[in-house]
Enzyme design. Structure first.
Site, PDB file in Angstrom:
ATOM      1  N   GLU A 121       0.628  -1.272   0.188  1.00 55.02           N
ATOM      2  CA  GLU A 121       0.042   0.021  -0.056  1.00 55.02           C
ATOM      3  C   GLU A 121       0.868   1.245  -0.117  1.00 55.02           C
ATOM      4  OE1 GLU A 121      -4.343  -0.459   2.002  1.00 55.02           O
ATOM      5  OE2 GLU A 121      -2.827  -1.022   3.393  1.00 55.02           O
ATOM      6  N   HIS A 140      -0.060   5.217   7.901  1.00 55.23           N
ATOM      7  CA  HIS A 140      -1.307   4.532   7.559  1.00 55.23           C
ATOM      8  C   HIS A 140      -1.566   3.366   8.775  1.00 55.23           C
ATOM      9  CE1 HIS A 140      -4.288   1.861   6.029  1.00 55.23           C
ATOM     10  NE2 HIS A 140      -3.404   0.851   5.804  1.00 55.23           N
ATOM     11  N   HIS A 142      -4.253   0.756  11.135  1.00 50.70           N
ATOM     12  CA  HIS A 142      -5.893   0.105  11.121  1.00 50.70           C
ATOM     13  C   HIS A 142      -6.285   0.433  12.588  1.00 50.70           C
ATOM     14  CE1 HIS A 142      -3.862  -3.107   7.906  1.00 50.70           C
ATOM     15  NE2 HIS A 142      -4.252  -1.734   7.539  1.00 50.70           N
ATOM     16  N   HIS A 211     -11.445  -0.058   7.064  1.00 54.01           N
ATOM     17  CA  HIS A 211      -9.833  -0.431   6.999  1.00 54.01           C
ATOM     18  C   HIS A 211      -9.036   0.103   8.100  1.00 54.01           C
ATOM     19  CE1 HIS A 211      -6.444  -0.590   3.851  1.00 54.01           C
ATOM     20  NE2 HIS A 211      -5.929  -0.877   4.912  1.00 54.01           N
TER      21      HIS A 211
END
Ligand code: MN
Length: 284
Positions: A121, A140, A142, A211
Site C-alpha cells: 500500500e 497508515h 488500522h 480499513h
C-alpha cells in the site's frame, strides 16, 4: 541530539513548516536577517539522518502504543530531496531497524531496493506527498477505535483538546466510489492512492471505510502524535456517545488553536513514548 540553543530550535521549527522550502532552509541557504553569525544550522545530511532515526523510532512507538500491529506503516519525506520519501520494507513496525528503511521516488520506484520487498500500500504515501507539499510524514494504520466512525454515519469529531487537529469533522474514504464493489479494500495502485489523497484534501486525518485511517504531519513526530491522539479521541467520543446525552464538540476556533499547540509541544510526549517503546523492545 546535542545541546541546541532555543533560537536555533525555533528556526528549525519554522523551517519544518516551509514544506518544499524545508530542505533549502535547513541547509542554511536561507538565513533570516541577524542570524548569519550564529552557530551553523544543521546540514541537510544531518537532518536526513535525524529523520531516518525518528522513522525507526516512530515504527516502534506506533506499535508500542497499539496504533499499528503486524500491519500499518509510517514514512517521512526526504530532507535532501522533497521528491523522495523513506519507509520500511514490508515488515511489522515493531521489528523495523535502520537496515529496513528504503528510499522511494514519488512514482514509487525504489532507489536501491537490494532485494527488499516494499509495502503493497505504498501508493498511500507517494500520492499524499505529491498532493500535499506541506506534509513531511504520512502514517497508515488500522487503528481499532476509528473503524466504527468509518462504517457508520456518526462522524469522528474532536471531543478532546488533544485532538483539535481533527477540526470540525474527519473525511471518510469510500473505496467503492473509485474501485467498485469487489476490491480487497487495499490501496494497491496509484489511482486508489490519488483518490485517497483527494479525500484527505487539506485535512490531517482521513478515515478509510472498513480499513483504518491515514494521518499526516508537518514532522514525523507530529504525525505520530496525530495518530495516537486520533485513536484516543475516537475512544473518548464513542464513550461519550454511549452515555447518550448531548455532546459538545470543540468548535472551529478551539480546534484550530489546540491543533497548532500540539505541533509546538510534540517533543514532550515523544520523549516518553520513545522511552516506553525502547524499554519494551529491550525486554523482548
Ligand atoms: Mn492497510
Amino acid at each position: 541530539m546535542t545541546a541546541v540553543d532555543p533560537g536555533q530550535v525555533m528556526l528549525m521549527r519554522r523551517c519544518r513548516r516551509l514544506a518544499f522550502a524545508a530542505a533549502v532552509c535547513i541547509s542554511g541557504l536561507v538565513v533570516p536577517p541577524g542570524r548569519a553569525q550564529e552557530a551553523p544550522t544543521k546540514t541537510a545530511e544531518q537532518e536526513e539522518a535525524e529523520r531516518i532515526s525518528d522513522l525507526v523510532l516512530a515504527n516502534h512507538i506506533l506499535a508500542d502504543q497499539g496504533i499499528v500491529d503486524g500491519f500499518g506503516h509510517v514514512s517521512v519525506r526526504s530532507a535532501r530531496n522533497p521528491g523522495h520519501y523513506f519507509i520500511s520494507r514490508s515488515r511489522a513496525p515493531a521489528l523495523v531497524t535502520a537496515d529496513d528503511i528504503m528510499e522511494f521516488d514519488l512514482d514509487d520506484q525504489p532507489i536501491d531496493a537490494r532485494g527488499r520487498a516494499p509495502y503493497l500500500e505504498r501508493f498511500i504515501h507517494s500520492e499524499i506527498y505529491k498532493a500535499r507539499p506541506d506534509v513531511q510524514s504520512v502514517i497508515h494504520t488500522h487503528s481499532p477505535a476509528v473503524i466504527p466512525f468509518g462504517v457508520s454515519d456518526v462522524p469522528l469529531r474532536p471531543v478532546s483538546h488533544m485532538a483539535g487537529f481533527l477540526l470540525t469533522q474527519v473525511p471518510v474514504f469510500e473505496i467503492r466510489s473509485v474501485g467498485g464493489t469487489e476490491t480487497d479494500m487495499l490501496i494497491r495502485n496509484k489511482a486508489l492512492g490519488a483518490a485517497l489523497a483527494r479525500t484527505l484534501g487539506n485535512a490531517t486525518v482521513a478515515l478509510m471505510r472498513g480499513h483504518g485511517d491515514v494521518v499526516v504531519g508537518q514532522s514525523i513526530r507530529t504525525a505520530v502524535a496525530h495518530a495516537i491522539y486520533t485513536e484516543l479521541n475516537a475512544r473518548l467520543e464513542a464513550e461519550a456517545l454511549r452515555m447518550g446525552g448531548k455532546i459538545t464538540y470543540l468548535n472551529e476556533a478551539e480546534a484550530a488553536k489546540t491543533g497548532q499547540q500540539l505541533d509546538q509541544l510534540v517533543d514532550r510526549p515523544w520523549e516518553i513514548w520513545k522511552i516506553q517503546a525502547l524499554s519494551h523492545t529491550q525486554k523482548n
